[in-house]
Design an enzyme around this catalytic site. Sequence first.
Site, PDB file in Angstrom:
ATOM      1  N   GLU A   1       0.851  -1.206   0.000  1.00  0.00           N
ATOM      2  CA  GLU A   1       0.000   0.000   0.000  1.00  0.00           C
ATOM      3  C   GLU A   1       0.884   1.252   0.000  1.00  0.00           C
ATOM      4  OE1 GLU A   1      -3.453   0.810  -0.235  1.00  0.00           O
ATOM      5  OE2 GLU A   1      -2.432   2.734  -0.346  1.00  0.00           O
TER       6      GLU A   1
ATOM      7  N   GLY B   1      -6.987   0.539   3.603  1.00  0.00           N
ATOM      8  CA  GLY B   1      -8.437   0.718   3.486  1.00  0.00           C
ATOM      9  C   GLY B   1      -8.910   1.379   2.208  1.00  0.00           C
ATOM     10  N   GLY B   2      -8.023   2.122   1.526  1.00  0.00           N
ATOM     11  CA  GLY B   2      -8.375   2.681   0.223  1.00  0.00           C
ATOM     12  C   GLY B   2      -9.461   3.743   0.252  1.00  0.00           C
ATOM     13  N   THR B   3     -10.025   3.977  -0.933  1.00  0.00           N
ATOM     14  CA  THR B   3     -11.065   5.006  -1.117  1.00  0.00           C
ATOM     15  C   THR B   3     -12.242   4.744  -0.187  1.00  0.00           C
ATOM     16  OG1 THR B   3     -10.458   5.143  -3.451  1.00  0.00           O
ATOM     17  CG2 THR B   3     -12.624   6.017  -2.843  1.00  0.00           C
ATOM     18  N   CYS B   4     -12.697   3.487  -0.185  1.00  0.00           N
ATOM     19  CA  CYS B   4     -13.918   3.134   0.540  1.00  0.00           C
ATOM     20  C   CYS B   4     -13.857   3.566   2.002  1.00  0.00           C
ATOM     21  CB  CYS B   4     -14.127   1.627   0.435  1.00  0.00           C
ATOM     22  SG  CYS B   4     -15.483   1.007   1.398  1.00  0.00           S
TER      23      CYS B   4
ATOM     24  N   GLY C   1     -25.057  10.451 -10.345  1.00  0.00           N
ATOM     25  CA  GLY C   1     -24.852   9.044  -9.988  1.00  0.00           C
ATOM     26  C   GLY C   1     -24.900   8.935  -8.470  1.00  0.00           C
TER      27      GLY C   1
ATOM     28  N   GLY D   1     -17.858  10.478 -12.198  1.00  0.00           N
ATOM     29  CA  GLY D   1     -17.343   9.124 -12.420  1.00  0.00           C
ATOM     30  C   GLY D   1     -15.901   8.988 -11.979  1.00  0.00           C
ATOM     31  N   ARG D   2     -15.440   7.743 -11.997  1.00  0.00           N
ATOM     32  CA  ARG D   2     -14.103   7.456 -11.472  1.00  0.00           C
ATOM     33  C   ARG D   2     -13.266   6.703 -12.492  1.00  0.00           C
ATOM     34  NH1 ARG D   2     -13.480   8.702  -6.360  1.00  0.00           N
ATOM     35  NH2 ARG D   2     -11.800   7.210  -6.024  1.00  0.00           N
TER      36      ARG D   2
ATOM     37  N   HIS E   1     -44.150  -9.515  10.589  1.00  0.00           N
ATOM     38  CA  HIS E   1     -45.024  -8.348  10.665  1.00  0.00           C
ATOM     39  C   HIS E   1     -44.830  -7.648  12.002  1.00  0.00           C
ATOM     40  CE1 HIS E   1     -48.533  -5.841  10.061  1.00  0.00           C
ATOM     41  NE2 HIS E   1     -48.925  -6.144  11.300  1.00  0.00           N
TER      42      HIS E   1
HETATM   43  C1  LIG Z   1     -17.853   9.187  -2.146  1.00  0.00           C
HETATM   44  C2  LIG Z   1     -17.879   7.727  -2.443  1.00  0.00           C
HETATM   45  C3  LIG Z   1     -18.788   6.916  -1.793  1.00  0.00           C
HETATM   46  C4  LIG Z   1     -18.819   5.564  -2.059  1.00  0.00           C
HETATM   47  N1  LIG Z   1     -19.742   4.808  -1.409  1.00  0.00           N
HETATM   48  C5  LIG Z   1     -19.805   3.496  -1.677  1.00  0.00           C
HETATM   49  C6  LIG Z   1     -20.736   2.675  -0.990  1.00  0.00           C
HETATM   50  O1  LIG Z   1     -21.485   3.139  -0.138  1.00  0.00           O
HETATM   51  N2  LIG Z   1     -20.772   1.359  -1.270  1.00  0.00           N
HETATM   52  C7  LIG Z   1     -19.942   0.808  -2.219  1.00  0.00           C
HETATM   53  O2  LIG Z   1     -20.019  -0.390  -2.449  1.00  0.00           O
HETATM   54  N3  LIG Z   1     -19.031   1.547  -2.866  1.00  0.00           N
HETATM   55  C8  LIG Z   1     -18.943   2.874  -2.616  1.00  0.00           C
HETATM   56  N4  LIG Z   1     -18.004   3.627  -3.250  1.00  0.00           N
HETATM   57  C9  LIG Z   1     -17.079   2.961  -4.190  1.00  0.00           C
HETATM   58  C10 LIG Z   1     -15.948   2.271  -3.415  1.00  0.00           C
HETATM   59  O3  LIG Z   1     -15.296   3.210  -2.618  1.00  0.00           O
HETATM   60  C11 LIG Z   1     -14.990   1.619  -4.391  1.00  0.00           C
HETATM   61  O4  LIG Z   1     -15.704   0.753  -5.242  1.00  0.00           O
HETATM   62  C12 LIG Z   1     -13.935   0.814  -3.653  1.00  0.00           C
HETATM   63  O5  LIG Z   1     -13.185   1.623  -2.790  1.00  0.00           O
HETATM   64  C13 LIG Z   1     -12.991   0.135  -4.662  1.00  0.00           C
HETATM   65  O6  LIG Z   1     -12.093  -0.665  -3.970  1.00  0.00           O
HETATM   66  P1  LIG Z   1     -10.668  -1.000  -4.575  1.00  0.00           P
HETATM   67  O7  LIG Z   1     -10.010  -1.857  -3.544  1.00  0.00           O
HETATM   68  O8  LIG Z   1     -10.777  -1.486  -5.948  1.00  0.00           O
HETATM   69  O9  LIG Z   1      -9.886   0.403  -4.678  1.00  0.00           O
HETATM   70  P2  LIG Z   1      -9.591   1.555  -3.644  1.00  0.00           P
HETATM   71  O10 LIG Z   1     -10.513   1.542  -2.514  1.00  0.00           O
HETATM   72  O11 LIG Z   1      -9.510   2.787  -4.464  1.00  0.00           O
HETATM   73  O12 LIG Z   1      -8.147   1.197  -3.071  1.00  0.00           O
HETATM   74  C14 LIG Z   1      -7.017   1.153  -3.868  1.00  0.00           C
HETATM   75  C15 LIG Z   1      -5.796   1.269  -2.977  1.00  0.00           C
HETATM   76  O13 LIG Z   1      -4.641   0.999  -3.752  1.00  0.00           O
HETATM   77  C16 LIG Z   1      -3.599   1.894  -3.382  1.00  0.00           C
HETATM   78  N5  LIG Z   1      -2.682   1.969  -4.527  1.00  0.00           N
HETATM   79  C17 LIG Z   1      -2.936   2.426  -5.767  1.00  0.00           C
HETATM   80  N6  LIG Z   1      -1.866   2.248  -6.564  1.00  0.00           N
HETATM   81  C18 LIG Z   1      -0.904   1.664  -5.801  1.00  0.00           C
HETATM   82  C19 LIG Z   1       0.398   1.207  -6.062  1.00  0.00           C
HETATM   83  N7  LIG Z   1       0.921   1.277  -7.277  1.00  0.00           N
HETATM   84  N8  LIG Z   1       1.116   0.671  -5.045  1.00  0.00           N
HETATM   85  C20 LIG Z   1       0.570   0.545  -3.800  1.00  0.00           C
HETATM   86  N9  LIG Z   1      -0.671   0.949  -3.510  1.00  0.00           N
HETATM   87  C21 LIG Z   1      -1.416   1.485  -4.501  1.00  0.00           C
HETATM   88  C22 LIG Z   1      -4.326   3.190  -3.096  1.00  0.00           C
HETATM   89  O14 LIG Z   1      -3.560   4.033  -2.271  1.00  0.00           O
HETATM   90  C23 LIG Z   1      -5.584   2.660  -2.391  1.00  0.00           C
HETATM   91  O15 LIG Z   1      -5.375   2.563  -1.006  1.00  0.00           O
HETATM   92  C24 LIG Z   1     -17.918   4.992  -2.989  1.00  0.00           C
HETATM   93  C25 LIG Z   1     -16.977   5.794  -3.639  1.00  0.00           C
HETATM   94  C26 LIG Z   1     -16.953   7.144  -3.360  1.00  0.00           C
HETATM   95  C27 LIG Z   1     -15.924   7.987  -4.047  1.00  0.00           C
END
Ligand SMILES: Cc1cc2nc3c(=O)[nH]c(=O)nc-3n(C[C@H](O)[C@H](O)[C@H](O)COP(=O)(O)OP(=O)(O)OC[C@H]3O[C@@H](n4cnc5c(N)ncnc54)[C@H](O)[C@@H]3O)c2cc1C
Length: 473
Positions: free
Chosen positions: A35, A41-44, A189, A278-279, A452
């Site tokens: 990471e 934990g990422g975006t989520c 969206g 979008g993303r 119910h």
């Molecule tokens: C505002 C918002 C609200 C959302 N709400 C929901 C929801 O309620 N329910 C739902 O199901 N989804 C929701 N989503 C979508 C959800 O957040 C994503 O689908 C999910 O986070 C994707 O998971 P992922 O593991 O693919 O990527 P991410 O969560 O984006 O994680 C990717 C990770 O990889 C790391 N990384 C990237 N490149 C490298 C590299 N080269 N080397 C090392 N580390 C790296 C990044 O730092 C990051 O920590 C929401 C999104 C947003 C923006």
Amino acid sequence: MAEKVYDVASIGSGPAGYTAAIRGGEYGLKVALIESAPVLGGTCLHVGCIPTKALLFNAEIWDHLKHAAEYGIAGIGTPQLDWAAVQKRKDAIVTKHTKGLEFLMKKNKVTVISGYGKLTGPATDGIHTVELTSTAGEVSQIKAKNIILATGSYARILFEQQPDDRILTNIEILALNEPPKSLIVIGAGAVGVEFGSIFRSFGTEITIVEFLPRAVPVEDEEISKELTRLFKKRGIDVNVGCKVERIEKTEAGVKVAWTTANGKTQEKEAEKVLVAVGRGPHTAHVGIEKTKIELERGFVKVNEAQETAEPGIYAIGDIVAGLPQLAHVGAMSGIVAVSKIAGRPFRPVRRDRIPGCTYSDPQIGSAGLTEAQAREKGYEVKLGKFPFAGNSKATIVDSHDGFVKIVSDAKYGEILGVHIIGPQATELIAEAVAVMELEGTVDELMFTIHAHPTLSEAMLDAYAAVEGMAINA
Ligand SMILES: Cc1cc2nc3c(=O)[nH]c(=O)nc-3n(C[C@H](O)[C@H](O)[C@H](O)COP(=O)(O)OP(=O)(O)OC[C@H]3O[C@@H](n4cnc5c(N)ncnc54)[C@H](O)[C@@H]3O)c2cc1C
């Protein structure tokens, strides 16, 4: 000493990567989780699902307080919004779950490696090498028999404008010092709609501008219509079929210009603008060009086991072509990939078995085919629709708007799609996914007892409505 070779290395620790890592540990594999951010934990966890749902909970409580007297709760006076406390609670929830993830990695013997991971090409003698750059810029290598690419996504922006304190993406809007007086949301969206809903509850004047002809365009058309109606009832200005032409900063905030569906130019000024269009996939700068991995508009093409065209490299989560960008889809794709690596049985991720949830007020939960998709596929469609107005629990929780819509196949009664808008829609949809996974039919569900008084009885009534036999409407 021989260099350590992991069974699997995941690049990225979002819900896709961390789920794959945990399941890999449960299967007894030697797992590395790479990471680049300072936290797992990422975006989520940090700027997506979790913080937005925390704010939506505050918004819900706040909205209930507006009706306190009606609910027989006296003595509250005039409620005051303590925004700093709202933010503090949201941040505490994120911190708690970040620590939880760290614990789960230890528990499952996953080695967490801090740094930026890059593919270096095909495997040599079945062993892949990942180039790792630490935050201090030091370069090293990690060896693994299999690589899982889970690098996630970023918010797309318009006109190459950099986000700041007025032009916001999901990241900046989550760190505001106070709710803005007015906000233009570009994109209707799930992300745009949820932020619009949150800030409307806190008194912000919201204008939504959507390019496509309807709000929440991936949903069934009737759901889009109902959401627009209910948002308008909440005082949200919803504009669809509108192409944003310009975003410019003004003395007081920001001005957005767009062309309407009938060709007119319209302009609006607000304190802030949220760009939620979008993303994009994080697939640049990860060494993909050194492999046989195939891309489709930047997204990674995979087979049913999440394998890319490069042997031993898998892709999961938001970077995968053809799958919705949702945390639970990412997590399940991670489980599939790691099961394949471990030689365990798995079921591929099916596009028509994915719950799609929008946690706004009103909530939306859907799974399977929309009515239009079912007709396009040539099904003879039979519909059932039941309004929450006929559900006693909906009355109790003071949330009467919305409905459950069932799309079924007239021939065998199979449930093809379920579309819910209204109270707890995001919870109710779980039943529908299980039903579809088990290929449940209308006949079977009409005789499935639902407690119910519950909101889930609206599901029972909607199944029965397919045969014109709802009890409560
Ligand atoms: C505002 C918002 C609200 C959302 N709400 C929901 C929801 O309620 N329910 C739902 O199901 N989804 C929701 N989503 C979508 C959800 O957040 C994503 O689908 C999910 O986070 C994707 O998971 P992922 O593991 O693919 O990527 P991410 O969560 O984006 O994680 C990717 C990770 O990889 C790391 N990384 C990237 N490149 C490298 C590299 N080269 N080397 C090392 N580390 C790296 C990044 O730092 C990051 O920590 C929401 C999104 C947003 C923006």
